[in-house]
Scaffold this motif. Sequence first.
Motif, PDB file in Angstrom:
ATOM      1  N   LEU A  95     -33.560   4.938  -1.341  1.00 22.17           N
ATOM      2  CA  LEU A  95     -32.813   3.772  -2.043  1.00 22.17           C
ATOM      3  C   LEU A  95     -33.436   3.166  -3.301  1.00 22.17           C
ATOM      4  O   LEU A  95     -32.564   2.802  -4.158  1.00 22.17           O
ATOM      5  CB  LEU A  95     -32.676   2.464  -0.987  1.00 22.17           C
ATOM      6  CG  LEU A  95     -31.734   3.065   0.434  1.00 22.17           C
ATOM      7  CD1 LEU A  95     -31.676   1.818   1.200  1.00 22.17           C
ATOM      8  CD2 LEU A  95     -30.283   3.570  -0.231  1.00 22.17           C
ATOM      9  N   ALA A  96     -34.868   3.234  -3.302  1.00 27.21           N
ATOM     10  CA  ALA A  96     -35.409   2.835  -4.662  1.00 27.21           C
ATOM     11  C   ALA A  96     -34.941   3.480  -5.690  1.00 27.21           C
ATOM     12  O   ALA A  96     -34.937   3.240  -7.083  1.00 27.21           O
ATOM     13  CB  ALA A  96     -36.837   2.466  -4.411  1.00 27.21           C
ATOM     14  N   GLY A  97     -34.844   4.954  -5.472  1.00 27.32           N
ATOM     15  CA  GLY A  97     -34.439   5.722  -6.650  1.00 27.32           C
ATOM     16  C   GLY A  97     -33.062   5.915  -6.887  1.00 27.32           C
ATOM     17  O   GLY A  97     -32.738   6.775  -8.059  1.00 27.32           O
ATOM     18  N   GLU A  98     -32.231   5.604  -6.155  1.00 25.25           N
ATOM     19  CA  GLU A  98     -30.873   5.500  -6.443  1.00 25.25           C
ATOM     20  C   GLU A  98     -30.320   4.406  -7.344  1.00 25.25           C
ATOM     21  O   GLU A  98     -30.769   3.104  -7.040  1.00 25.25           O
ATOM     22  CB  GLU A  98     -30.167   5.404  -5.136  1.00 25.25           C
ATOM     23  CG  GLU A  98     -30.074   6.537  -4.376  1.00 25.25           C
ATOM     24  CD  GLU A  98     -29.557   7.925  -4.812  1.00 25.25           C
ATOM     25  OE1 GLU A  98     -28.287   7.916  -5.428  1.00 25.25           O
ATOM     26  OE2 GLU A  98     -29.971   8.915  -5.024  1.00 25.25           O
ATOM     27  N   GLU A  99     -29.682   4.686  -8.499  1.00 21.42           N
ATOM     28  CA  GLU A  99     -29.250   3.572  -9.388  1.00 21.42           C
ATOM     29  C   GLU A  99     -28.135   2.827  -8.581  1.00 21.42           C
ATOM     30  O   GLU A  99     -28.203   1.280  -8.775  1.00 21.42           O
ATOM     31  CB  GLU A  99     -28.604   4.126 -10.533  1.00 21.42           C
ATOM     32  CG  GLU A  99     -29.732   4.713 -11.269  1.00 21.42           C
ATOM     33  CD  GLU A  99     -28.927   5.054 -12.748  1.00 21.42           C
ATOM     34  OE1 GLU A  99     -27.809   4.686 -13.037  1.00 21.42           O
ATOM     35  OE2 GLU A  99     -29.407   6.255 -13.446  1.00 21.42           O
ATOM     36  N   ARG A 100     -27.355   3.283  -7.909  1.00 19.73           N
ATOM     37  CA  ARG A 100     -26.137   2.473  -7.263  1.00 19.73           C
ATOM     38  C   ARG A 100     -26.168   3.054  -5.697  1.00 19.73           C
ATOM     39  O   ARG A 100     -26.205   4.518  -5.339  1.00 19.73           O
ATOM     40  CB  ARG A 100     -24.908   2.701  -7.804  1.00 19.73           C
ATOM     41  CG  ARG A 100     -24.874   1.939  -9.095  1.00 19.73           C
ATOM     42  CD  ARG A 100     -23.733   1.675  -9.947  1.00 19.73           C
ATOM     43  NE  ARG A 100     -22.567   0.952  -8.974  1.00 19.73           N
ATOM     44  CZ  ARG A 100     -22.557  -0.334  -8.993  1.00 19.73           C
ATOM     45  NH1 ARG A 100     -23.420  -1.148  -9.809  1.00 19.73           N
ATOM     46  NH2 ARG A 100     -21.837  -0.987  -8.551  1.00 19.73           N
ATOM     47  N   PHE A 101     -25.869   2.362  -4.715  1.00 22.51           N
ATOM     48  CA  PHE A 101     -25.654   2.781  -3.335  1.00 22.51           C
ATOM     49  C   PHE A 101     -24.864   1.762  -2.777  1.00 22.51           C
ATOM     50  O   PHE A 101     -25.450   0.697  -2.235  1.00 22.51           O
ATOM     51  CB  PHE A 101     -26.879   3.078  -2.690  1.00 22.51           C
ATOM     52  CG  PHE A 101     -26.976   4.225  -1.651  1.00 22.51           C
ATOM     53  CD1 PHE A 101     -27.039   5.505  -1.771  1.00 22.51           C
ATOM     54  CD2 PHE A 101     -26.645   3.688  -0.368  1.00 22.51           C
ATOM     55  CE1 PHE A 101     -26.698   6.417  -0.852  1.00 22.51           C
ATOM     56  CE2 PHE A 101     -26.359   4.769   0.748  1.00 22.51           C
ATOM     57  CZ  PHE A 101     -26.679   6.015   0.659  1.00 22.51           C
ATOM     58  N   SER A 102     -23.757   2.170  -2.161  1.00 24.58           N
ATOM     59  CA  SER A 102     -22.754   1.126  -1.604  1.00 24.58           C
ATOM     60  C   SER A 102     -22.728   1.506  -0.069  1.00 24.58           C
ATOM     61  O   SER A 102     -23.135   2.491   0.557  1.00 24.58           O
ATOM     62  CB  SER A 102     -21.384   1.091  -2.328  1.00 24.58           C
ATOM     63  OG  SER A 102     -20.778   2.238  -1.844  1.00 24.58           O
ATOM     64  N   PHE A 103     -22.128   0.753   0.631  1.00 22.22           N
ATOM     65  CA  PHE A 103     -21.523   0.787   2.166  1.00 22.22           C
ATOM     66  C   PHE A 103     -20.606   2.061   2.178  1.00 22.22           C
ATOM     67  O   PHE A 103     -20.703   2.740   3.430  1.00 22.22           O
ATOM     68  CB  PHE A 103     -21.091  -0.464   2.794  1.00 22.22           C
ATOM     69  CG  PHE A 103     -22.098  -1.611   2.750  1.00 22.22           C
ATOM     70  CD1 PHE A 103     -23.219  -1.481   3.443  1.00 22.22           C
ATOM     71  CD2 PHE A 103     -22.071  -2.771   2.165  1.00 22.22           C
ATOM     72  CE1 PHE A 103     -24.171  -2.702   3.599  1.00 22.22           C
ATOM     73  CE2 PHE A 103     -22.799  -3.834   1.933  1.00 22.22           C
ATOM     74  CZ  PHE A 103     -24.160  -3.574   2.904  1.00 22.22           C
ATOM     75  N   ASP A 104     -19.842   2.185   1.227  1.00 20.15           N
ATOM     76  CA  ASP A 104     -19.140   3.337   1.428  1.00 20.15           C
ATOM     77  C   ASP A 104     -19.802   4.791   1.516  1.00 20.15           C
ATOM     78  O   ASP A 104     -19.618   5.739   2.133  1.00 20.15           O
ATOM     79  CB  ASP A 104     -18.043   3.605   0.152  1.00 20.15           C
ATOM     80  CG  ASP A 104     -17.002   2.489   0.195  1.00 20.15           C
ATOM     81  OD1 ASP A 104     -16.807   2.008   1.465  1.00 20.15           O
ATOM     82  OD2 ASP A 104     -16.508   1.864  -1.064  1.00 20.15           O
ATOM     83  N   ASP A 105     -21.009   4.688   0.666  1.00 19.22           N
ATOM     84  CA  ASP A 105     -21.900   5.969   0.436  1.00 19.22           C
ATOM     85  C   ASP A 105     -22.529   5.947   1.979  1.00 19.22           C
ATOM     86  O   ASP A 105     -22.775   7.072   2.418  1.00 19.22           O
ATOM     87  CB  ASP A 105     -22.910   5.897  -0.647  1.00 19.22           C
ATOM     88  CG  ASP A 105     -22.441   5.548  -2.009  1.00 19.22           C
ATOM     89  OD1 ASP A 105     -21.521   6.332  -1.907  1.00 19.22           O
ATOM     90  OD2 ASP A 105     -22.829   5.143  -2.816  1.00 19.22           O
ATOM     91  N   LEU A 106     -22.885   4.787   2.730  1.00 18.54           N
ATOM     92  CA  LEU A 106     -23.667   4.737   4.001  1.00 18.54           C
ATOM     93  C   LEU A 106     -22.407   5.353   4.935  1.00 18.54           C
ATOM     94  O   LEU A 106     -22.950   6.249   5.737  1.00 18.54           O
ATOM     95  CB  LEU A 106     -23.927   3.544   4.067  1.00 18.54           C
ATOM     96  CG  LEU A 106     -24.435   3.192   5.652  1.00 18.54           C
ATOM     97  CD1 LEU A 106     -25.513   4.181   5.791  1.00 18.54           C
ATOM     98  CD2 LEU A 106     -24.943   1.968   5.866  1.00 18.54           C
ATOM     99  N   ASP A 107     -21.335   4.856   4.828  1.00 22.47           N
ATOM    100  CA  ASP A 107     -20.119   5.300   5.735  1.00 22.47           C
ATOM    101  C   ASP A 107     -20.047   6.963   5.694  1.00 22.47           C
ATOM    102  O   ASP A 107     -19.731   7.720   6.769  1.00 22.47           O
ATOM    103  CB  ASP A 107     -18.722   4.717   5.523  1.00 22.47           C
ATOM    104  CG  ASP A 107     -18.923   3.222   5.934  1.00 22.47           C
ATOM    105  OD1 ASP A 107     -20.146   2.935   7.040  1.00 22.47           O
ATOM    106  OD2 ASP A 107     -18.228   2.328   5.406  1.00 22.47           O
ATOM    107  N   ARG A 108     -20.156   7.374   4.615  1.00 24.41           N
ATOM    108  CA  ARG A 108     -19.798   8.774   4.272  1.00 24.41           C
ATOM    109  C   ARG A 108     -21.115   9.608   5.120  1.00 24.41           C
ATOM    110  O   ARG A 108     -21.096  10.733   5.493  1.00 24.41           O
ATOM    111  CB  ARG A 108     -20.160   9.311   3.091  1.00 24.41           C
ATOM    112  CG  ARG A 108     -18.514   9.095   2.488  1.00 24.41           C
ATOM    113  CD  ARG A 108     -18.512   9.860   1.038  1.00 24.41           C
ATOM    114  NE  ARG A 108     -19.097   9.106  -0.009  1.00 24.41           N
ATOM    115  CZ  ARG A 108     -18.793   8.022  -0.506  1.00 24.41           C
ATOM    116  NH1 ARG A 108     -17.759   7.496  -0.497  1.00 24.41           N
ATOM    117  NH2 ARG A 108     -19.615   7.738  -1.750  1.00 24.41           N
ATOM    118  N   MET A 109     -22.442   8.953   5.218  1.00 23.92           N
ATOM    119  CA  MET A 109     -23.529   9.763   5.962  1.00 23.92           C
ATOM    120  C   MET A 109     -23.528   9.567   7.313  1.00 23.92           C
ATOM    121  O   MET A 109     -24.154  10.283   7.893  1.00 23.92           O
ATOM    122  CB  MET A 109     -24.716   9.061   5.328  1.00 23.92           C
ATOM    123  CG  MET A 109     -25.027   9.091   3.839  1.00 23.92           C
ATOM    124  SD  MET A 109     -26.195   7.968   3.261  1.00 23.92           S
ATOM    125  CE  MET A 109     -27.880   8.873   4.283  1.00 23.92           C
TER     126      MET A 109
END
Length: 165
Positions: free
Chosen positions: A91-105
């Motif tokens: 997560l530290a290496g990602e510029e943006r990360f949302s809950f939508d990204d999490l739901d896709r995982m």
Amino acid sequence: MVDDALAWSGLLLGVIGLAATVYQTVKLSQVRRRRQENLLTILNRTNFIKLDHEIVNDLCNRHGDVVMARYLWQVVQSSVELYMRVVDEYLAGEERFSFDDLDRMVGGPLISRAWQYRYWADQIARRPENRSVPVPEAPPVPGMSRVERYFHLRGEAVPPSFPGL
């Protein structure tokens, strides 16, 4: 004439410096992308080697060896801590990360338990872009296939006492 040559050499050095900057930026972008890909691979492997609590409980109950039980629980704890640390690094290496990204995982190889979803969600909620967004409830995570497989390989039915089965 000397001033003219000096101006051209300065211009040439400026262009070379600009080209070197562009090259370094492209290379750095490639390195960052590869780092993130490697972290996802490490997360996948860490999630795979982490023993499920149900399997450790079953092994400890069957054998009653205190030393083995302690070792197995240390392995579980170490792999959980490694998983959490790699999530933080990713997560530290990602510029943006949302809950939508999490739901896709969810349902993929990286999130196979509810505690993992909650950890990801807690870490994502701390990011500036998500501070005003409410943390979603953990969705149902697919079944415990490793636990089912463990008992299947033993030739036994999965005990109904295991939650989620």
